[in-house]
Enzyme design. Structure first.
Site, PDB file in Angstrom:
ATOM      1  N   MET A   1     -11.926   4.697  -1.124  1.00 58.09           N
ATOM      2  CA  MET A   1     -12.658   4.874   0.156  1.00 58.09           C
ATOM      3  C   MET A   1     -13.386   6.256  -0.079  1.00 58.09           C
ATOM      4  O   MET A   1     -13.279   7.231   0.755  1.00 58.09           O
ATOM      5  CB  MET A   1     -11.771   4.943   1.163  1.00 58.09           C
ATOM      6  CG  MET A   1     -11.251   3.586   1.699  1.00 58.09           C
ATOM      7  SD  MET A   1      -9.745   3.404   2.713  1.00 58.09           S
ATOM      8  CE  MET A   1      -8.635   3.621   1.542  1.00 58.09           C
TER       9      MET A   1
ATOM     10  N   ASP B   1      -4.803   3.594  -2.020  1.00 57.45           N
ATOM     11  CA  ASP B   1      -5.754   3.990  -1.152  1.00 57.45           C
ATOM     12  C   ASP B   1      -6.378   5.508  -1.344  1.00 57.45           C
ATOM     13  O   ASP B   1      -5.596   6.420  -1.093  1.00 57.45           O
ATOM     14  CB  ASP B   1      -5.434   3.944   0.318  1.00 57.45           C
ATOM     15  CG  ASP B   1      -5.042   2.525   0.602  1.00 57.45           C
ATOM     16  OD1 ASP B   1      -6.233   1.820   0.518  1.00 57.45           O
ATOM     17  OD2 ASP B   1      -3.799   2.176   1.178  1.00 57.45           O
TER      18      ASP B   1
ATOM     19  N   MET C   1      -9.064   8.305  -0.523  1.00 58.80           N
ATOM     20  CA  MET C   1     -10.068   8.794   0.496  1.00 58.80           C
ATOM     21  C   MET C   1     -10.409  10.195   0.450  1.00 58.80           C
ATOM     22  O   MET C   1      -9.502  10.951  -0.131  1.00 58.80           O
ATOM     23  CB  MET C   1      -9.087   8.699   1.808  1.00 58.80           C
ATOM     24  CG  MET C   1      -8.546   7.462   2.226  1.00 58.80           C
ATOM     25  SD  MET C   1      -7.539   7.360   3.756  1.00 58.80           S
ATOM     26  CE  MET C   1      -6.665   5.919   3.630  1.00 58.80           C
TER      27      MET C   1
ATOM     28  N   ASP D   1      -6.830  -6.208   3.963  1.00 59.70           N
ATOM     29  CA  ASP D   1      -6.344  -4.957   3.906  1.00 59.70           C
ATOM     30  C   ASP D   1      -6.400  -4.484   5.333  1.00 59.70           C
ATOM     31  O   ASP D   1      -7.284  -4.612   6.099  1.00 59.70           O
ATOM     32  CB  ASP D   1      -6.837  -4.016   2.977  1.00 59.70           C
ATOM     33  CG  ASP D   1      -6.384  -2.649   2.805  1.00 59.70           C
ATOM     34  OD1 ASP D   1      -5.506  -2.576   3.567  1.00 59.70           O
ATOM     35  OD2 ASP D   1      -7.105  -1.832   2.451  1.00 59.70           O
TER      36      ASP D   1
ATOM     37  N   SER E   1       0.868  -1.166   0.126  1.00 56.93           N
ATOM     38  CA  SER E   1       0.081  -0.138   0.037  1.00 56.93           C
ATOM     39  C   SER E   1       0.771   1.111  -0.228  1.00 56.93           C
ATOM     40  O   SER E   1       1.659   1.662   0.852  1.00 56.93           O
ATOM     41  CB  SER E   1      -0.798   0.131   1.104  1.00 56.93           C
ATOM     42  OG  SER E   1      -1.302   1.305   1.422  1.00 56.93           O
TER      43      SER E   1
ATOM     44  N   HIS F   1      -1.135  -1.187  -4.150  1.00 59.14           N
ATOM     45  CA  HIS F   1      -2.458  -0.828  -3.842  1.00 59.14           C
ATOM     46  C   HIS F   1      -2.539   0.616  -3.527  1.00 59.14           C
ATOM     47  O   HIS F   1      -1.682   1.253  -2.755  1.00 59.14           O
ATOM     48  CB  HIS F   1      -2.567  -1.617  -2.392  1.00 59.14           C
ATOM     49  CG  HIS F   1      -4.098  -1.691  -1.742  1.00 59.14           C
ATOM     50  ND1 HIS F   1      -4.967  -2.315  -2.238  1.00 59.14           N
ATOM     51  CD2 HIS F   1      -4.416  -0.665  -0.616  1.00 59.14           C
ATOM     52  CE1 HIS F   1      -6.268  -2.052  -1.442  1.00 59.14           C
ATOM     53  NE2 HIS F   1      -5.600  -1.087  -0.362  1.00 59.14           N
TER      54      HIS F   1
ATOM     55  N   HIS G   1      -8.030   1.345  -4.577  1.00 61.28           N
ATOM     56  CA  HIS G   1      -9.107   1.293  -3.396  1.00 61.28           C
ATOM     57  C   HIS G   1      -9.672   2.418  -2.859  1.00 61.28           C
ATOM     58  O   HIS G   1      -9.294   3.344  -2.389  1.00 61.28           O
ATOM     59  CB  HIS G   1      -8.330   0.619  -1.930  1.00 61.28           C
ATOM     60  CG  HIS G   1      -9.220   0.171  -0.883  1.00 61.28           C
ATOM     61  ND1 HIS G   1      -8.583   0.443   0.305  1.00 61.28           N
ATOM     62  CD2 HIS G   1     -10.625   0.276  -0.637  1.00 61.28           C
ATOM     63  CE1 HIS G   1      -9.482   0.093   1.342  1.00 61.28           C
ATOM     64  NE2 HIS G   1     -10.755   0.060   0.862  1.00 61.28           N
TER      65      HIS G   1
ATOM     66  N   MET H   1     -11.733  -5.808   4.734  1.00 61.39           N
ATOM     67  CA  MET H   1     -11.075  -4.935   5.681  1.00 61.39           C
ATOM     68  C   MET H   1     -10.648  -5.441   7.050  1.00 61.39           C
ATOM     69  O   MET H   1     -11.646  -5.942   7.765  1.00 61.39           O
ATOM     70  CB  MET H   1     -11.771  -3.461   5.880  1.00 61.39           C
ATOM     71  CG  MET H   1     -11.815  -2.729   4.836  1.00 61.39           C
ATOM     72  SD  MET H   1     -10.313  -2.370   4.044  1.00 61.39           S
ATOM     73  CE  MET H   1      -9.393  -1.233   4.939  1.00 61.39           C
TER      74      MET H   1
HETATM   75  C1  DX5 Z   1      -6.449   1.928   5.235  1.00 64.63           C
HETATM   76  C2  DX5 Z   1      -5.985   1.442   3.887  1.00 64.63           C
HETATM   77  C3  DX5 Z   1      -4.715   0.390   4.155  1.00 64.63           C
HETATM   78  C4  DX5 Z   1      -3.565   0.769   4.837  1.00 64.63           C
HETATM   79  C5  DX5 Z   1      -2.918  -0.340   5.169  1.00 64.63           C
HETATM   80  O1  DX5 Z   1      -7.700   2.458   5.114  1.00 64.63           O
HETATM   81  O2  DX5 Z   1      -7.100   0.992   3.220  1.00 64.63           O
HETATM   82  O3  DX5 Z   1      -4.707  -0.007   2.662  1.00 64.63           O
HETATM   83  O4  DX5 Z   1      -2.801   1.354   3.801  1.00 64.63           O
HETATM   84  O5  DX5 Z   1      -1.774  -0.167   5.979  1.00 64.63           O
HETATM   85  P1  DX5 Z   1      -1.263  -1.018   7.068  1.00 64.63           P
HETATM   86  O6  DX5 Z   1      -0.556  -2.041   6.309  1.00 64.63           O
HETATM   87  O7  DX5 Z   1      -0.095  -0.232   7.677  1.00 64.63           O
HETATM   88  O8  DX5 Z   1      -2.379  -1.366   8.136  1.00 64.63           O
HETATM   89 ZN    ZN Z   2      -6.592  -0.047   1.235  1.00 64.94          ZN
END
Ligand code: DX5
Ligand code: ZN
Length: 220
Positions: free
Chosen positions: A68, A35, A37, A175, A8, A33, A66, A137
């Site tokens: 969010m 993320d 947001m 994740d 990620s 990956h 991903h 998740m």
């Molecule tokens: C959280 C993200 C994850 C995050 C995971 O909202 O979706 O992808 O980056 O990070 P670690 O592996 O540090 O928990």
């Molecule tokens: Zn993620």
């Protein structure tokens, strides 16, 4: 099913994104990956379309996006154009998950549906025929570096069963909170796509930490 590592980018050093991507690619990661947001669906804002578009030029990794964000249907085309290979969105973020999946598919992008830690598998059962991937998740979405919620792995076991019963072939991705200490146990449940943020980019040698993860993934 082949095991895949999807580091990620959220945990990366943003002053050297190109270099960090190169390091995980050299270490053997197949996916990256990403993320995204919006500060509404989750209480944090990360990065979006311009960043993805820009790193697309310097990486051949599979872009595992991903989302969010609320009403992801509004941005499917934009993320496709930015270079997404897989688009994961949250079932909790839209009124019509089936339409979002159809839209993603219409661009030739792989579909992924995601559930938060407290969302039951039953919420996504109606859509499983339409998905290439289910993302479970194991932390509340929004932040990296949180503690792994082991009890959520029961959902993986449930999904594996349903996949078999319905004769489907979607990938199962996990994740949140994955590290070298829990990875083996996670793989034993039937997950085949592993996201890891801080465990990979937080290490001093990113290429080496990627390689170490890959070694375990390939043992199975
Ligand atoms: C959280 C993200 C994850 C995050 C995971 O909202 O979706 O992808 O980056 O990070 P670690 O592996 O540090 O928990
Ligand atoms: Zn993620």
């Amino acid at each position: 099913m082949k095991n895949i590592l999807s580091p990620s980018l959220l945990a990366a050093d943003f002053t050297k994104l190109g270099q960090q991507l190169e390091q995980i690619e050299k270490g053997g990661a197949q996916y990256i990956h990403l993320d995204v947001m919006d500060g509404m669906f989750v209480p944090n804002i990360s990065f979006g379309i311009p960043v993805i578009q820009s790193i697309r030029k310097c990486s051949n990794l599979v872009f595992d996006v991903h989302l969010m964000i609320m009403e992801p249907e509004r941005y499917v085309e934009a993320f496709y154009k930015a270079g997404a290979d897989i688009i994961n969105f949250h079932v909790e973020a839209t009124k019509s998950p089936g339409d979002v999946l159809a839209k993603i598919k219409s661009f030739g992008v792989k579909t992924g549906i995601t559930i938060k830690p407290n969302t039951p598998v039953s919420e996504i059962v109606p859509y499983l025929e339409q998905v290439d991937m289910v993302l479970v998740m194991t932390v509340e979405p929004g932040f990296g570096g949180q503690k792994f919620m082991a009890e959520k792995m029961e959902k993986v076991t449930e999904l594996v069963k349903i996949r078999e019963q319905k004769n489907l072939s979607f990938d199962i991705e996990i994740d949140g909170g994955v590290n070298m200490n829990n990875i083996k146990e996670i793989l034993s449940t039937g997950v085949n796509v592993i996201v890891a943020g801080s465990a990979i980019f937080g290490a001093e040698d990113v290429e080496k930490s990627t390689r170490e993860f890959l070694k375990i993934l390939q043992e199975k």
